[in-house]
Design an enzyme around this catalytic site. Structure first.
Site, short mmCIF file in Angstrom:
data_model
loop_
_atom_site.label_atom_id
_atom_site.label_comp_id
_atom_site.label_asym_id
_atom_site.label_seq_id
_atom_site.Cartn_x
_atom_site.Cartn_y
_atom_site.Cartn_z
N LYS A 1 -4.98 0.14 -2.22
CA LYS A 1 -5.09 1.56 -1.85
C LYS A 1 -5.84 2.35 -2.91
O LYS A 1 -5.70 2.10 -4.10
CB LYS A 1 -3.69 2.15 -1.67
CG LYS A 1 -2.85 1.48 -0.60
CD LYS A 1 -1.40 1.94 -0.65
CE LYS A 1 -0.74 1.59 -1.95
NZ LYS A 1 0.70 1.89 -2.01
N THR B 1 1.48 14.81 -2.47
CA THR B 1 1.24 13.39 -2.13
C THR B 1 2.42 12.52 -2.55
O THR B 1 2.27 11.32 -2.77
CB THR B 1 -0.04 12.87 -2.82
OG1 THR B 1 0.08 13.11 -4.23
CG2 THR B 1 -1.29 13.53 -2.28
N GLY C 1 5.20 10.11 -2.16
CA GLY C 1 5.63 9.15 -1.14
C GLY C 1 4.54 8.66 -0.21
O GLY C 1 4.83 8.05 0.81
N THR C 2 3.28 8.88 -0.58
CA THR C 2 2.20 8.42 0.30
C THR C 2 2.22 6.90 0.48
O THR C 2 2.01 6.39 1.57
CB THR C 2 0.81 8.84 -0.25
OG1 THR C 2 0.74 8.47 -1.63
CG2 THR C 2 0.56 10.32 -0.10
N GLY C 3 2.46 6.19 -0.63
CA GLY C 3 2.44 4.73 -0.58
C GLY C 3 3.57 4.18 0.27
O GLY C 3 3.38 3.25 1.06
N CYS C 4 4.76 4.75 0.11
CA CYS C 4 5.93 4.32 0.90
C CYS C 4 5.65 4.54 2.38
O CYS C 4 5.88 3.67 3.22
CB CYS C 4 7.17 5.11 0.51
SG CYS C 4 7.57 5.03 -1.24
#
Ligand SMILES: Nc1ncnc2c1ncn2[C@@H]1O[C@H](COP(=O)(O)OP(=O)(O)OP(=O)(O)O)[C@@H](O)[C@H]1O
Ligand SMILES: Cc1ncc(CO)c(N)n1
Length: 272
Positions: free
Chosen positions: A176, A209, A211-214
């Site tokens: 990412k 942003t 918690g974008t990855g979760c």
């Protein structure tokens, strides 16, 4: 009766509701997937940072996985914050035992504000125990650097890191690009062991942003639970997170959460 698709998240709790288990369950729900959870740790956390981390023992994680695995049979599983090598080994054992082959590993290491969510010595366990079991791994750039020992700056290095993580056992790698600040686009790289697919979107200028990855990895797991291919699931996850960042809720005094309703609202035609 229509088939119910079920996904399990193995992750930490974020009291602020933007990341961790809470982000995962909200995302599953919005994508029409029944969500289940096994907690690895409780964090005291809000948009300003992480105020406390309270890990569970591996036996508590094992017990939750047995409760789910012996009864509810998830169609896909994702991991987030795992905190320790002991928990990683317990999770890997249960993934093998129950044959959970649609596994998304989000190798969560550090929260956006810099607080560690994984012990440094657990990185090796992630590599040797969990990545070989994963269908999809979704590192961000610093996590890919930690897994590979590389310093990643340009696209060629990113591609090399994705190949290395694939050789560690992840059948698909999504590297990412959220952390590649200063660029006008955000480039997520999907590698399937054969070719690179570039998922690019405009970079949204926002501090919200958290918690974008979760959210991204949960959306991918939801797609897999519904029987979509990895490529389809990752494309939908990208659209889900893009909408969630664009339509941010603007709550909290710091790095606020994304809007987990946004993608569903757009699909239903209820644009805010
Ligand atoms: N400013 C932004 N604009 C558009 N998309 C973004 C932005 N920041 C992150 N993304 C997207 O969000 C997803 C997650 O990327 P990111 O690299 O931020 O993950 P992460 O660091 O693991 O997130 P976190 O640790 O906060 O949960 C990716 O699909 C990325 O493209
Ligand atoms: C519990 C938890 N998991 C993952 C992250 C990474 O966003 C976070 N901040 N908190």
């Amino acid at each position: 009766m229509t088939k119910v698709f079920k996904a399990l998240t193995i992750a930490g709790s974020d009291s602020g509701g933007g990341a961790g288990i809470q982000a995962d369950l909200k995302t599953f729900q919005e994508l029409g997937v029944y969500g289940m959870s096994a907690l690895t740790a409780v964090t005291a956390q809000n948009t300003l940072g992480v105020q406390g981390v309270y890990p569970l023992g591996a036996e508590a994680v094992t017990a939750q996985l047995d409760s789910v695995g012996s009864d509810l049979q998830p169609d896909a599983v994702k991991t987030g914050m795992l905190f320790s090598g002991e928990i990683i080994r317990a999770v890997a054992g249960k993934v093998r035992q129950y044959g959970w082959d649609k596994l998304v590993v989000d190798p969560v290491m550090i929260a956006k504000g810099g607080s560690p969510l994984l012990q440094q010595e657990a990185v090796q366990a992630l590599i040797t125990e969990l990545l070989p079991l994963s269908l999809v791994a979704t590192p961000n750039i610093p996590e890919a650097e930690s897994l590979t020992g590389m310093k990643i700056s340009g696209l060629a290095e990113r591609e090399r890191a994705a190949v290395l993580i694939h050789t560690m056992g992840a059948r698909f790698v999504v590297l990412k690009g959220g952390h590649d600040d200063g660029t006008t686009g955000v480039l997520d790289l999907l590698y399937d062991g054969n070719e690179f697919i570039y998922l690019e979107s405009p970079r949204i200028s926002t501090r919200h942003t958290h918690g974008t990855g979760c959210t991204f990895s949960a959306a991918a797991a939801a797609g897999l639970a519904q029987g979509n291919t990895v490529k389809e699931a990752v494309h939908t996850a990208k659209a889900f997170i893009q909408a969630a960042i664009e339509d941010c809720l603007g709550i909290g005094a710091g790095h606020g959460p994304t809007n987990h309703f946004a993608y569903g609202n757009r699909m239903r035609g209820n644009v805010r």
